[in-house]
Design an enzyme around this catalytic site. Structure first.
Site, PDB file in Angstrom:
ATOM      1  N   ILE A  12       0.852  -1.203   0.000  1.00 21.34           N
ATOM      2  CA  ILE A  12       0.000   0.000   0.000  1.00 21.34           C
ATOM      3  C   ILE A  12       0.888   1.253   0.000  1.00 21.34           C
ATOM      4  CG2 ILE A  12      -1.950   1.168   1.104  1.00 21.34           C
ATOM      5  CD1 ILE A  12      -2.652  -1.561   2.415  1.00 21.34           C
ATOM      6  N   TYR A 141      -2.484  -9.201  15.296  1.00 20.39           N
ATOM      7  CA  TYR A 141      -2.283  -8.082  14.370  1.00 20.39           C
ATOM      8  C   TYR A 141      -3.256  -6.938  14.708  1.00 20.39           C
ATOM      9  CZ  TYR A 141      -2.698  -5.471  10.001  1.00 20.39           C
ATOM     10  OH  TYR A 141      -2.775  -4.477   9.074  1.00 20.39           O
ATOM     11  N   GLY A 284      -8.934 -16.895  13.952  1.00 19.62           N
ATOM     12  CA  GLY A 284      -8.918 -15.425  13.977  1.00 19.62           C
ATOM     13  C   GLY A 284      -9.729 -14.793  12.866  1.00 19.62           C
TER      14      GLY A 284
END
Ligand code: UDP
Length: 326
Positions: A12, A141, A284
């Site tokens: 990104i 995360y 998750g």
């Protein structure tokens, strides 16, 4: 305006650097190239190789370059890895950002655009998800990104320091030129994994669970083009300069696609059959993540351009066909 982009050699980050340079901003990239690619750094950006945990490196950089604001991407971002290596994630993400912010304050740099994530929400209570909804991450995360957002709030109360946190949903696609694109090692994200199967690098795509309470049993995500994310960063920098206040925005298309639908889109765009195998759920993974981005649209004036899944996959495929770096 002169901007420091940490992690500007990553996925990104590199697309944001391209968009900034197209718009005439001066860009300095800091990246330690652990996961980034030097080939992804735009030729017109000034490049410093170093780690943001190294405050001497940052202090020197801020003394050498006149920086008006920082866009901060440098981080580890794999959900699965964050569950098996949590300390790595706290060190690189939380401690790394602490050192960056410390150096910014010391060197009188007051504005930060921070890469956050939909993973801060965990299993959502409402769809589409709004910025004020409950935040209870289901993976390390997301925990590290939420910890950083909370730290930034405290710092902005105590110091002459303002931030915008941009919570991305599923970044996908590649630059329209196909010069830069997604290249992670190992690759775990759905669309590149599917396209690697088309290229023969994998025999099949593993679908992680088809027993979710969704229309076809597979997880639903909101895929947002990386160049649309890049535009939002530019608007976020301008917002900080014009308003001098901190804020948080979701960035997504507001439409969810299942894993099976994404694979079907890849079959259509590439013209290849794509074999799949169903495996158990990945730990998750929430069942559905879809953003409400009405806040970013009304306050930042953000207008995503590449909204159709076919276009998103087509730009990714154009990149993967002639991938310039791995
Ligand atoms: N997924 C999958 N097979 C893969 C990679 C991903 O079924 O090889 C699923 C994953 O369980 C999730 C969705 O695709 O539901 C998007 O996963 P990705 O890792 O791309 O992004 P995340 O949502 O974890 O940020």
């Amino acid at each position: 305006m002169n901007l420091l982009v940490t992690g500007g050699a990553g996925y990104i980050g590199s697309h944001t650097v391209y968009s900034l340079i197209e718009k005439g901003y001066g860009v300095v990239v800091a990246d330690d190239l652990q996961t980034g690619h030097i080939e992804a750094v735009h030729n017109d950006a000034k490049f410093y190789c170093g780690n943001i945990q190294d405050t001497n490196f940052l202090d020197d950089l801020f003394k050498l370059e006149k920086i008006d604001a920082v866009i901060h991407f440098a981080a580890n971002s794999l959900v699965g890895e964050s569950m098996t290596s949590p300390i790595k994630y706290y060190e690189n993400n939380v401690y790394g950002t602490m050192m960056l912010v410390k150096s910014m304050i010391k060197n009188n740099v007051h504005n930060l655009v921070f890469s956050s994530t939909a993973a801060v929400y965990g299993e959502p209570e409402n769809i589409p998800i709004k910025e004020d909804d409950k935040k209870l991450p289901t993976n390390t995360y997301g925990e590290t990104k939420l910890a950083i957002e909370n730290m930034l709030k405290c710092v902005s109360c105590a110091h002459d320091f303002k931030f915008t946190a941009l919570r991305y949903f599923n970044a996908a696609g590649a630059h329209k030129s196909a010069c830069i694109g997604e290249a992670h090692k190992p690759e775990t994200h759905l669309i590149p994994v599917v396209l690697e199967t088309v290229k023969g690098k994998r025999e099949f795509v593993t679908i992680f669970g088809d027993d979710y309470e969704t229309k076809d049993g597979t997880c639903i995500r909101d895929y947002i083009h990386v160049s649309d994310l890049a535009q939002a960063h530019i608007l976020a920098v301008e917002y900080l300069k014009n308003n001098n206040e901190s804020n948080i925005f979701n960035l997504g298309n507001g439409v969810g696609f299942s894993v099976k639908e994404v694979i079907d889109t890849c079959r259509k765009v590439t013209g290849h059959p794509i074999p799949v195998r169903i495996e158990k759920r990945r730990t998750g993974d929430p069942a559905v993540l879809v953003a409400s981005s009405s806040k970013a649209k009304s306050i930042l004036g953000w207008q995503p351009e590449y909204t159709s899944p076919d276009t998103i996959v087509q730009t990714a495929w154009n990149w993967h066909k002639n991938q310039r770096y791995n």
